[in-house]
Design a protein around this motif. Structure first.
Motif, PDB file in Angstrom:
ATOM      1  N   SER A  65       0.883  -1.187   0.045  1.00 44.84           N
ATOM      2  CA  SER A  65       0.074  -0.046   0.090  1.00 44.84           C
ATOM      3  C   SER A  65       0.971   1.354  -0.001  1.00 44.84           C
ATOM      4  O   SER A  65       0.372   2.227  -0.620  1.00 44.84           O
ATOM      5  CB  SER A  65      -1.035   0.263   1.135  1.00 44.84           C
ATOM      6  OG  SER A  65      -0.298   0.194   2.442  1.00 44.84           O
ATOM      7  N   GLY A  66       1.886   1.237   0.575  1.00 40.48           N
ATOM      8  CA  GLY A  66       2.876   2.448   0.623  1.00 40.48           C
ATOM      9  C   GLY A  66       3.438   2.731  -0.657  1.00 40.48           C
ATOM     10  O   GLY A  66       3.529   3.816  -1.027  1.00 40.48           O
TER      11      GLY A  66
ATOM     12  N   TYR B  79       0.992   5.553  -2.092  1.00 40.42           N
ATOM     13  CA  TYR B  79       1.268   6.909  -1.831  1.00 40.42           C
ATOM     14  C   TYR B  79       2.424   7.317  -2.285  1.00 40.42           C
ATOM     15  O   TYR B  79       2.541   8.541  -2.624  1.00 40.42           O
ATOM     16  CB  TYR B  79       1.373   6.835  -0.097  1.00 40.42           C
ATOM     17  CG  TYR B  79       0.204   6.451   0.718  1.00 40.42           C
ATOM     18  CD1 TYR B  79      -1.006   7.300   0.606  1.00 40.42           C
ATOM     19  CD2 TYR B  79      -0.096   5.144   0.973  1.00 40.42           C
ATOM     20  CE1 TYR B  79      -2.404   7.086   1.412  1.00 40.42           C
ATOM     21  CE2 TYR B  79      -1.190   4.896   1.589  1.00 40.42           C
ATOM     22  CZ  TYR B  79      -2.325   5.855   1.681  1.00 40.42           C
ATOM     23  OH  TYR B  79      -3.545   5.478   2.284  1.00 40.42           O
ATOM     24  N   ARG B  80       3.539   6.592  -2.525  1.00 40.90           N
ATOM     25  CA  ARG B  80       4.793   6.858  -3.110  1.00 40.90           C
ATOM     26  C   ARG B  80       4.325   7.268  -4.408  1.00 40.90           C
ATOM     27  O   ARG B  80       4.966   8.358  -5.053  1.00 40.90           O
ATOM     28  CB  ARG B  80       5.697   5.749  -3.185  1.00 40.90           C
ATOM     29  CG  ARG B  80       6.350   5.364  -1.763  1.00 40.90           C
ATOM     30  CD  ARG B  80       7.283   4.263  -1.931  1.00 40.90           C
ATOM     31  NE  ARG B  80       7.723   3.984  -0.413  1.00 40.90           N
ATOM     32  CZ  ARG B  80       9.237   4.602  -0.291  1.00 40.90           C
ATOM     33  NH1 ARG B  80       9.909   5.105  -1.059  1.00 40.90           N
ATOM     34  NH2 ARG B  80       9.610   4.314   1.020  1.00 40.90           N
TER      35      ARG B  80
ATOM     36  N   SER C 241       5.552  11.052   3.241  1.00 43.85           N
ATOM     37  CA  SER C 241       4.790  11.147   4.676  1.00 43.85           C
ATOM     38  C   SER C 241       3.779  12.416   4.596  1.00 43.85           C
ATOM     39  O   SER C 241       2.691  12.087   5.318  1.00 43.85           O
ATOM     40  CB  SER C 241       5.550  11.158   5.885  1.00 43.85           C
ATOM     41  OG  SER C 241       6.223   9.829   5.874  1.00 43.85           O
TER      42      SER C 241
ATOM     43  N   ARG D 269      -5.666   9.741   1.419  1.00 49.57           N
ATOM     44  CA  ARG D 269      -5.986   8.568   2.050  1.00 49.57           C
ATOM     45  C   ARG D 269      -7.292   7.908   1.528  1.00 49.57           C
ATOM     46  O   ARG D 269      -7.379   6.646   1.437  1.00 49.57           O
ATOM     47  CB  ARG D 269      -6.119   8.762   3.420  1.00 49.57           C
ATOM     48  CG  ARG D 269      -4.706   9.130   4.140  1.00 49.57           C
ATOM     49  CD  ARG D 269      -4.497   8.824   5.474  1.00 49.57           C
ATOM     50  NE  ARG D 269      -4.115   7.277   5.713  1.00 49.57           N
ATOM     51  CZ  ARG D 269      -3.011   6.984   5.489  1.00 49.57           C
ATOM     52  NH1 ARG D 269      -1.794   7.507   5.194  1.00 49.57           N
ATOM     53  NH2 ARG D 269      -2.747   5.642   5.361  1.00 49.57           N
TER      54      ARG D 269
ATOM     55  N   ARG E 250       0.697   0.994   6.880  1.00 48.71           N
ATOM     56  CA  ARG E 250       0.599   1.663   8.391  1.00 48.71           C
ATOM     57  C   ARG E 250      -0.823   1.551   8.930  1.00 48.71           C
ATOM     58  O   ARG E 250      -1.010   1.667  10.131  1.00 48.71           O
ATOM     59  CB  ARG E 250       0.968   3.143   8.321  1.00 48.71           C
ATOM     60  CG  ARG E 250       2.309   3.316   7.558  1.00 48.71           C
ATOM     61  CD  ARG E 250       3.336   2.858   8.535  1.00 48.71           C
ATOM     62  NE  ARG E 250       4.624   3.339   7.714  1.00 48.71           N
ATOM     63  CZ  ARG E 250       5.215   3.034   6.803  1.00 48.71           C
ATOM     64  NH1 ARG E 250       4.213   1.953   5.928  1.00 48.71           N
ATOM     65  NH2 ARG E 250       6.286   3.405   6.256  1.00 48.71           N
ATOM     66  N   ASP E 251      -1.875   1.620   8.070  1.00 47.16           N
ATOM     67  CA  ASP E 251      -3.299   1.646   8.582  1.00 47.16           C
ATOM     68  C   ASP E 251      -4.002   0.155   8.164  1.00 47.16           C
ATOM     69  O   ASP E 251      -5.258   0.494   8.008  1.00 47.16           O
ATOM     70  CB  ASP E 251      -3.932   2.882   8.277  1.00 47.16           C
ATOM     71  CG  ASP E 251      -4.042   2.883   6.641  1.00 47.16           C
ATOM     72  OD1 ASP E 251      -3.355   2.130   6.136  1.00 47.16           O
ATOM     73  OD2 ASP E 251      -4.868   3.670   6.345  1.00 47.16           O
TER      74      ASP E 251
ATOM     75  N   ARG F   9       9.725  10.139   8.989  1.00 47.54           N
ATOM     76  CA  ARG F   9       8.464   9.441   8.527  1.00 47.54           C
ATOM     77  C   ARG F   9       7.876   8.620   9.785  1.00 47.54           C
ATOM     78  O   ARG F   9       6.835   8.751   9.742  1.00 47.54           O
ATOM     79  CB  ARG F   9       8.983   8.371   7.607  1.00 47.54           C
ATOM     80  CG  ARG F   9       9.326   9.220   5.959  1.00 47.54           C
ATOM     81  CD  ARG F   9       9.013   8.304   5.043  1.00 47.54           C
ATOM     82  NE  ARG F   9      10.169   7.240   4.757  1.00 47.54           N
ATOM     83  CZ  ARG F   9       9.994   5.931   4.470  1.00 47.54           C
ATOM     84  NH1 ARG F   9       8.709   5.701   4.098  1.00 47.54           N
ATOM     85  NH2 ARG F   9      10.942   5.143   4.304  1.00 47.54           N
TER      86      ARG F   9
ATOM     87  N   ASP G 243       4.129   9.813  10.337  1.00 49.82           N
ATOM     88  CA  ASP G 243       3.411   8.655  10.077  1.00 49.82           C
ATOM     89  C   ASP G 243       2.410   8.243  11.653  1.00 49.82           C
ATOM     90  O   ASP G 243       1.166   7.998  11.536  1.00 49.82           O
ATOM     91  CB  ASP G 243       3.978   7.543   9.704  1.00 49.82           C
ATOM     92  CG  ASP G 243       4.529   7.524   8.316  1.00 49.82           C
ATOM     93  OD1 ASP G 243       4.107   8.439   7.571  1.00 49.82           O
ATOM     94  OD2 ASP G 243       5.446   6.479   7.819  1.00 49.82           O
TER      95      ASP G 243
ATOM     96  N   ARG H 297       0.040  11.907  12.600  1.00 47.57           N
ATOM     97  CA  ARG H 297      -0.858  12.716  11.638  1.00 47.57           C
ATOM     98  C   ARG H 297      -2.207  12.333  12.246  1.00 47.57           C
ATOM     99  O   ARG H 297      -2.565  11.372  12.900  1.00 47.57           O
ATOM    100  CB  ARG H 297      -0.805  12.224  10.352  1.00 47.57           C
ATOM    101  CG  ARG H 297      -1.166  10.671  10.066  1.00 47.57           C
ATOM    102  CD  ARG H 297      -1.001  10.297   8.621  1.00 47.57           C
ATOM    103  NE  ARG H 297      -1.095   8.571   8.803  1.00 47.57           N
ATOM    104  CZ  ARG H 297      -0.639   7.942   7.984  1.00 47.57           C
ATOM    105  NH1 ARG H 297       0.508   8.332   7.163  1.00 47.57           N
ATOM    106  NH2 ARG H 297      -1.143   6.759   7.788  1.00 47.57           N
TER     107      ARG H 297
HETATM  108  O1   DC Z   1       5.771   1.451   3.522  1.00 45.22           O
HETATM  109  P1   DC Z   1       6.506   2.460   2.929  1.00 45.22           P
HETATM  110  O2   DC Z   1       7.607   3.259   3.380  1.00 45.22           O
HETATM  111  O3   DC Z   1       6.747   2.539   1.263  1.00 45.22           O
HETATM  112  O4   DC Z   1       5.504   3.803   2.606  1.00 45.22           O
HETATM  113  C1   DC Z   1       5.645   4.966   2.177  1.00 45.22           C
HETATM  114  C2   DC Z   1       4.828   5.934   3.177  1.00 45.22           C
HETATM  115  O5   DC Z   1       3.362   6.119   3.021  1.00 45.22           O
HETATM  116  C3   DC Z   1       4.968   5.952   4.588  1.00 45.22           C
HETATM  117  O6   DC Z   1       5.884   7.088   5.096  1.00 45.22           O
HETATM  118  C4   DC Z   1       3.731   6.173   5.304  1.00 45.22           C
HETATM  119  C5   DC Z   1       2.660   6.166   4.098  1.00 45.22           C
HETATM  120  N1   DC Z   1       2.140   4.930   4.253  1.00 45.22           N
HETATM  121  C6   DC Z   1       0.761   5.080   4.676  1.00 45.22           C
HETATM  122  O7   DC Z   1       0.435   6.347   5.549  1.00 45.22           O
HETATM  123  N2   DC Z   1      -0.270   4.181   5.113  1.00 45.22           N
HETATM  124  C7   DC Z   1      -0.016   3.042   4.486  1.00 45.22           C
HETATM  125  N3   DC Z   1      -1.006   2.124   4.457  1.00 45.22           N
HETATM  126  C8   DC Z   1       1.128   2.920   3.679  1.00 45.22           C
HETATM  127  C9   DC Z   1       2.143   3.724   3.618  1.00 45.22           C
END
Ligand code: DC
Length: 227
Positions: free
Chosen positions: A37-38, A41-42, A104, A113, A134-135, A184, A188, A191
């Motif tokens: 899922s990250g 966001y990337r 982030s 989101r 993260r969530d 981060r 993270d 927030r």
């Molecule tokens: O897992 P990652 O490092 O590739 O994630 C990149 C950024 O995306 C991380 O700093 C937080 C955000 N992220 C998020 O807020 N919620 C998620 N489910 C996955 C990542």
């Protein structure tokens, strides 16, 4: 023969603590889909940077999101799914520190989101999925059968991520990586929208001194218990 039950497995935790490595292995072992899922966001961050989107302006963000299509496409060569943004494979580009420095902030935006979570929930409709982030256990799949919360010693995390990034960019320093991870983690977990939290029903996996095989075996044991 009865069809084997498919479950949803969520893996949440701090940056660079090995979530995706375990998630990929687990998905391969179980023949499940793996979603990073990250990466979504990337990819959104990459789009915003490339198109000079001012993400402090909600209207600009809303408009930009309408132009972004994110897909995960299985690569039979690497046997892994890769992220595509508007039909372009951005799997490699989004791992850059330039993206890590901004992601982030972008991931803290409510409309971003909502955009990502909607698609993530859709991807889990058929179950048989491992998703890390993260969530994922708290917001995306609060009813997931197995929720893992991963953690590892800070110095180990910095070292692991440094090794990964150094391969691509030998000019990178340990301090840059350390500062980025600390920043981060802070954003993270502080927030307003869906901060990083351990779900109350998640099992903790501290992999500071565990091999990949040990982590996988532990996770497979948890899967078995939930089947
Ligand atoms: O897992 P990652 O490092 O590739 O994630 C990149 C950024 O995306 C991380 O700093 C937080 C955000 N992220 C998020 O807020 N919620 C998620 N489910 C996955 C990542």
């Amino acid at each position: 023969m009865a069809k084997e039950k498919k479950i949803i497995i969520t893996i949440d935790g701090w940056s660079a603590c090995g979530k995706s490595t375990l998630a990929k292995q687990l998905a391969k072992e179980l023949n499940y889909k793996y979603i990073d899922s990250g990466a979504m966001y990337r990819a959104i961050t990459l789009y915003f940077l490339r198109n000079h989107i001012d993400w402090t302006k909600p209207a600009s963000v809303e408009k930009a999101l309408k132009s972004i299509v994110i897909e995960f496409v299985y690569n039979p060569k690497s046997k892994e799914s890769e992220v595509y943004m508007n039909s372009e494979n951005v799997e490699y580009l989004i791992r850059d520190l330039v993206i890590a420095e901004k992601v982030s902030d972008v991931a803290a935006i409510k409309s971003v989101r909502e955009f990502a979570v909607r698609q993530q929930q859709q991807m889990g409709k058929q179950k048989g999925i491992v998703m890390d982030g993260r969530d994922i256990g708290t917001v995306v799949f609060p009813k997931a059968e197995l929720k893992i919360f991963m953690t590892a010693d800070n110095a180990i995390r910095v070292e692991r991520r440094f090794k990964e990034l150094f391969e691509k960019n030998p000019n990178i320093t340990i301090d840059e990586v350390k500062n980025n991870l600390e920043m981060r983690d802070y954003i993270d977990s502080h927030r307003e929208v869906s901060p990083l939290r351990k779900a109350s029903d998640a099992v903790v996996l501290d992999n500071t001194s565990l091999s990949l095989e040990e982590q996988l075996n532990l996770a497979l044991k948890w899967v078995k218990e939930r089947m």
